[in-house]
Design an enzyme around this catalytic site. Structure first.
Site, PDB file in Angstrom:
ATOM      1  N   HIS A 171       1.382  26.751  -0.313  1.00 28.88           N
ATOM      2  CA  HIS A 171       1.154  27.457   0.991  1.00 28.88           C
ATOM      3  C   HIS A 171       0.401  26.161   1.908  1.00 28.88           C
ATOM      4  O   HIS A 171      -0.709  26.754   2.851  1.00 28.88           O
ATOM      5  CB  HIS A 171       0.804  28.673   1.377  1.00 28.88           C
ATOM      6  CG  HIS A 171       1.063  29.535   2.536  1.00 28.88           C
ATOM      7  ND1 HIS A 171       0.834  28.992   3.834  1.00 28.88           N
ATOM      8  CD2 HIS A 171       1.862  30.593   2.779  1.00 28.88           C
ATOM      9  CE1 HIS A 171       1.109  29.778   4.704  1.00 28.88           C
ATOM     10  NE2 HIS A 171       1.717  30.571   4.196  1.00 28.88           N
ATOM     11  N   GLU A 293       6.910  25.211   3.096  1.00 29.70           N
ATOM     12  CA  GLU A 293       6.699  26.097   1.936  1.00 29.70           C
ATOM     13  C   GLU A 293       8.226  26.067   1.247  1.00 29.70           C
ATOM     14  O   GLU A 293       8.828  27.152   1.358  1.00 29.70           O
ATOM     15  CB  GLU A 293       6.352  27.481   2.293  1.00 29.70           C
ATOM     16  CG  GLU A 293       4.873  27.564   3.120  1.00 29.70           C
ATOM     17  CD  GLU A 293       4.821  29.087   3.812  1.00 29.70           C
ATOM     18  OE1 GLU A 293       4.796  30.017   3.035  1.00 29.70           O
ATOM     19  OE2 GLU A 293       4.756  28.898   5.126  1.00 29.70           O
TER      20      GLU A 293
END
Length: 327
Positions: A171, A293
């Protein structure tokens, strides 16, 4: 390679910063959350990933920044899933939704450094059965490798002794210019479809890209892009494939290749580091950075038509992503 103390976690455990260097890249990791805390490219006078130098920031408003999120990244609707035929409930942390596996997810746990070299680090996390609501005693590993001249390779693997769910994701937020803001940065994504959402959850429709969601040819990001969606790269994990390019106004470029079939793109509408300064010495605010991501698709347990995220004993979850930089 250097290992230094970064701070102290709420449980009293020391958090360490692991500094790696090879070729034109210098990278710093934290053994809490397997966080990619900093990344520098030779000849560029600013960091290329958003983060902070204060552990308290990562315990609060920057809890997801740079972390390995899981064991199930993204959202599970109703905080419920059927695992091996058994209904399972979780503690929601976003309304009635489970986001990034909640407060007990991989982002908030201490990862054990197993092997550390000048340009490589292997971190391991052992999760006991039901410790985060998910079944199975699980072993998760994150291997960070610097490949000269300027590529960071991340290999995520996981095994379990009972049927469970697994969808790990890095992330990190990227910021390729010296000045804050993603407006004007150029994004290209090799995706033919994307997932519309309601309240953050996929509706079930797999919609062809068009208009503001079509990045196939690449286009500049607006000052207030409101994107927080999964782009559908494939119908299942596949061989390593180049899927996205982000180019800053400065000319710095990030090329992303991954084996994952999905890419969550979040343009940072709700970024707010509160009183904590980012690497640039100022607090982070909305649209200061963009998250890319690689993942399996969100809410997959409740969408049987999506690529499955089930992991059974004897199987190995594996995802490889390469972040390559140039200027």
């Amino acid at each position: 390679m250097t290992l230094t103390r970064f701070g102290t976690a709420p449980d009293g455990r020391a958090v360490h910063r692991i500094a790696l260097a090879a070729g034109d890249l210098r990278v710093a990791l934290l053994d809490r959350g397997a966080i990619l805390q900093d990344l520098r490219l030779a000849g560029i006078g600013w960091p290329l990933t958003a983060g902070a130098t204060d552990l308290a920031a990562y315990l609060g408003p920057l809890r997801w920044f740079g972390a390995i999120v899981g064991p199930v990244a993204n959202r599970i609707g109703g905080a419920r899933a059927c695992i091996d035929g058994r209904p399972t409930s979780f503690v929601p942390n976003e309304g009635q939704t489970l986001l990034h596996s909640g407060a007990e997810g991989t982002h908030a746990r201490h990862w054990q450094p197993i092997e550390i070299e000048a340009g490589r680090a292997l971190l391991r996390l052992e999760l006991a059965d039901r410790i985060d609501g998910f079944p199975g005693n699980r072993r998760i590993e994150a291997e960070f490798v610097l490949d000269p001249p300027a590529t960071l390779r991340l290999i995520l693997t996981a095994v379990t002794d009972a049927p469970t769910l697994m969808n790990l994701a890095n992330h990190s937020y990227w910021t390729l210019d010296a000045e804050p803001g993603i407006g004007g940065q150029h994004l290209q994504i090799a995706a033919e479809h994307w997932l519309p959402v309601e309240a953050g959850l996929p509706t079930g429709e797999v919609r062809p890209v068009s208009g503001a969601m079509d990045f196939r040819a690449g286009r500049p990001l607006g000052e207030a892009e409101g994107i927080d969606h999964n782009f559908c790269l494939a119908s299942a994990p596949r061989d390593l494939t180049e899927v996205a390019r982000l180019t800053g106004r400065s000319g710095v470029r990030l090329t992303l290749a991954t084996t994952a079939p999905g890419l969550q793109v979040y343009t940072g509408r709700e970024i707010d580091s509160g009183p904590f300064a980012g690497h640039g010495g100022r607090p982070l605010r909305a649209f200061d950075a963009i998250a890319l991501e690689p993942q399996l698709w969100p809410d997959a347990p409740n969408r049987p038509e999506f690529p499955a995220i089930a992991l059974a004993p004897g199987e190995t979850f594996r995802q490889e992503t390469r972040f390559s930089f140039s200027a």
